[in-house]
Design an enzyme around this catalytic site. Structure first.
Site, PDB file in Angstrom:
ATOM      1  N   GLU A 100      -5.422  -8.707   0.708  1.00 31.78           N
ATOM      2  CA  GLU A 100      -6.085  -8.413   1.984  1.00 31.78           C
ATOM      3  C   GLU A 100      -7.553  -8.117   1.735  1.00 31.78           C
ATOM      4  O   GLU A 100      -7.903  -7.393   0.800  1.00 31.78           O
ATOM      5  CB  GLU A 100      -5.500  -7.177   2.681  1.00 31.78           C
ATOM      6  CG  GLU A 100      -4.158  -7.370   3.309  1.00 31.78           C
ATOM      7  CD  GLU A 100      -3.621  -6.098   3.965  1.00 31.78           C
ATOM      8  OE1 GLU A 100      -4.423  -5.301   4.510  1.00 31.78           O
ATOM      9  OE2 GLU A 100      -2.397  -5.900   3.908  1.00 31.78           O
ATOM     10  N   GLU A 139       0.800  -1.228   0.000  1.00 31.33           N
ATOM     11  CA  GLU A 139       0.000   0.000   0.000  1.00 31.33           C
ATOM     12  C   GLU A 139       0.835   1.281   0.000  1.00 31.33           C
ATOM     13  O   GLU A 139       0.719   2.120   0.902  1.00 31.33           O
ATOM     14  CB  GLU A 139      -0.920   0.009   1.220  1.00 31.33           C
ATOM     15  CG  GLU A 139      -1.953  -1.080   1.216  1.00 31.33           C
ATOM     16  CD  GLU A 139      -3.018  -0.888   2.299  1.00 31.33           C
ATOM     17  OE1 GLU A 139      -2.887   0.044   3.113  1.00 31.33           O
ATOM     18  OE2 GLU A 139      -3.979  -1.664   2.311  1.00 31.33           O
TER      19      GLU A 139
HETATM   20  C1  BGC Z   1      -2.794  -2.703   5.788  1.00 29.23           C
HETATM   21  C2  BGC Z   1      -2.769  -3.536   7.038  1.00 29.23           C
HETATM   22  C3  BGC Z   1      -3.838  -3.049   7.973  1.00 29.23           C
HETATM   23  C4  BGC Z   1      -5.181  -3.273   7.340  1.00 29.23           C
HETATM   24  C5  BGC Z   1      -6.390  -2.898   8.176  1.00 29.23           C
HETATM   25  C6  BGC Z   1      -4.165  -2.324   5.319  1.00 29.23           C
HETATM   26  O1  BGC Z   1      -4.192  -0.950   5.159  1.00 29.23           O
HETATM   27  O2  BGC Z   1      -2.022  -3.286   4.785  1.00 29.23           O
HETATM   28  O3  BGC Z   1      -1.497  -3.475   7.565  1.00 29.23           O
HETATM   29  O4  BGC Z   1      -3.765  -3.610   9.231  1.00 29.23           O
HETATM   30  O5  BGC Z   1      -5.250  -2.532   6.148  1.00 29.23           O
HETATM   31  O6  BGC Z   1      -6.396  -1.552   8.466  1.00 29.23           O
END
Ligand code: BGC
Length: 493
Positions: free
Chosen positions: A407, A218
């Site tokens: 993610e 990110e």
């Molecule tokens: C990030 C994580 C973070 C998740 C939830 C993403 O922005 O890669 O490190 O914990 O979102 O906020």
């Protein structure tokens, strides 16, 4: 297996549309993600100095008492409250395999753990290896061996936000950006050079254990929350406000860093860890979000949403995916061969969609045109599964790259079904995208275990497994998402 049989109760939402998620390709990677800084620390029995990596800008940022003006948005949770993955990885990986039936886990190497001191004077693998911290090397080799023993393949992020303190004085730069000396991404040439060395080193050292690499996590979040809009939602060091020129430099540094890290990893990782004929797949992880106008009838909001989409998603990704660099965010990129062709897959982090209320003149003449989006409502955490479908098809059409959803997840502290519902509907949306031809290769839930959520400390719980930060043993407790995710995976295979 018939379609009806696949519609186990917890998949009802996915199945109600007659579209169970069995359309995923055969070698699809079902996984969960973690990141070093967020899960390693807080070991129950290892001495803190072995467990805690104290040499990163983030460590300083959340532990220092010297940032009075960030009060309120840096939780100041001690890292000892973390889930202690550095010590407890064996049991976490066992659960990932036996209870969740995952095929892969995404984790990150911590640059500062491997290289606690500056690497500027070092050249070549041997010199770097002699300088690398032996406990860190051994620790990562142990984790990869434990994954292999369980049939879990690693997706390794080389840089998940944190920078070594020898490169970045996040606290000093917060206090005075003009006068700080270790300026992280703002020392563009140094940062790109050193992170590429580190990437090449890691690829050679761990290439026999790892085939799938992500360079940066990110990067645009680092730009936005580091130099433009740090706030309660997310504040990355140095957490300075409306520093457009610095933001632009950081963005260009990270674009360049990705390309050079890509080259370094491919040059150094020639070992095919899983025997599938490919030694290394290298991508970048990017947080993508659709942007919607707050009032679809307002021309201003509609224009604002388009502009925000361009700045948030397109400008950075066009550079790393197509070699089209829009240095001034003018909307008129120029071709840079040295950036092109350096993306084997795009890692998409998907959480939510952005809502945009209002835009002034659309001036992309500099990053300062970000002011054109004020007032912007970043309505984070809108539960909008369709956005995952939209982003997957957008990537297919604009970049033609394979996608890994690196993610996707939500907080579910009360374990009241929020997580299950979120998971089921997002997987169903992804299945829709696959059916429409998006080349999706994997899906990783954020996160495997409750994690140290950056400036929120242990205050936001995303884990499939809950961890009570006050429990000295850091025992894990399965949330309801564990059984629903396992059923989704079983049904899809
Ligand atoms: C990030 C994580 C973070 C998740 C939830 C993403 O922005 O890669 O490190 O914990 O979102 O906020």
């Amino acid at each position: 297996m018939t379609r009806a049989l696949l519609c186990v109760p917890l998949l009802l939402l996915a199945c109600s549309s007659g579209k169970p998620p069995r359309d995923f390709p055969e070698r699809f990677a079902w996984g969960a993600a973690v990141a070093g800084f967020q899960v390693d620390m807080g070991c129950p029995t290892l001495p803190a100095e072995q467990c805690e990596d104290r040499r990163s800008d983030w460590y300083e940022f959340v532990t220092t008492s010297e940032l009075p003006d960030t009060n309120g948005y840096v939780a100041r949770d001690p890292l000892s409250r973390g889930p202690g993955f550095w010590e407890l990885y064996e049991q976490d990986l066992t659960r990932a395999k036996d209870e969740l039936h995952l095929g892969s886990v995404r984790l990150s190497l911590e640059w500062s753990r491997l290289f606690p001191t500056a690497t500027d004077a070092l050249e070549g693998y041997e010199a770097l290896r002699a300088a690398a911290d032996p406990d860190a090397l051994a620790g990562y080799h142990r984790i990869f061996a434990a994954m292999k023993a369980r049939g879990l393949s690693p997706l390794v992020t080389l840089n998940h936000y944190t920078l070594p303190t020898w490169l970045h004085d996040g606290v000093g730069c917060h206090k005075s950006l003009a006068n700080c000396t270790r300026r992280g991404w703002l020392d563009k040439e140094r940062a790109v050079r050193e992170i590429s060395k580190y990437a090449g080193f890691a690829a050679r050292e761990f290439g026999g254990e790892v085939d799938t690499w992500a360079t940066l996590n990110e990067p645009f979040a680092v730009v936005l929350s580091g130099y433009i809009f740090p706030g309660e939602e997310r504040a990355n060091p140095p957490a300075v406000t409306l520093q457009y020129e610095a933001a632009r430099t950081a963005m260009l540094a990270m674009i360049e860093a990705h390309a050079r890290m890509y080259d370094a990893v491919h040059a150094a990782d020639t070992a095919d860890a899983d025997g599938d004929g490919a030694a290394a797949q290298v991508g970048l992880v990017y947080a993508m979000a659709p942007a919607k106008p707050k009032d679809p009838a307002s021309a201003l909001d509609v224009r604002g949403a388009k502009q925000l989409f361009y700045v948030f998603n397109t400008a950075f990704l066009d550079a790393v995916c197509k070699g089209e660099l829009d240095e001034a965010l003018s909307g008129r990129p120029t071709r840079r061969e040295a950036l092109a062709g350096r993306m084997d897959y795009l890692g998409v982090n998907y959480y939510t969609r952005l809502t945009v209320a209002g835009a002034e003149e659309p001036q992309f003449a500099a990053l300062s045109s970000m002011t054109a989006f004020n007032p912007v409502t970043l309505s984070l955490w809108e539960d909008y599964p369709r956005g995952l479908y939209e982003m997957a098809l957008h990537v297919k059409e604009r970049y033609g790259l394979p996608i890994i959803v690196t993610e996707n997840g939500t907080v579910d502290p009360k374990d009241d079904g929020t997580g299950e519902s979120f998971l089921t509907r997002h997987v169903a949306a992804l299945a829709d995208a696959v059916r429409e031809g998006a080349d999706v290769r994997g899906y990783y839930w954020w996160t495997l275990i409750d994690n140290y959520e950056w400036n929120h400390g242990m205050g936001m719980r995303f884990g499939l497994y809950g961890v009570d930060p006050a429990d000295p043993s850091k025992a894990r407790t399965a949330r309801r998402t564990v059984s629903s995710y396992a059923r989704i995976i079983d049904a899809a295979q």
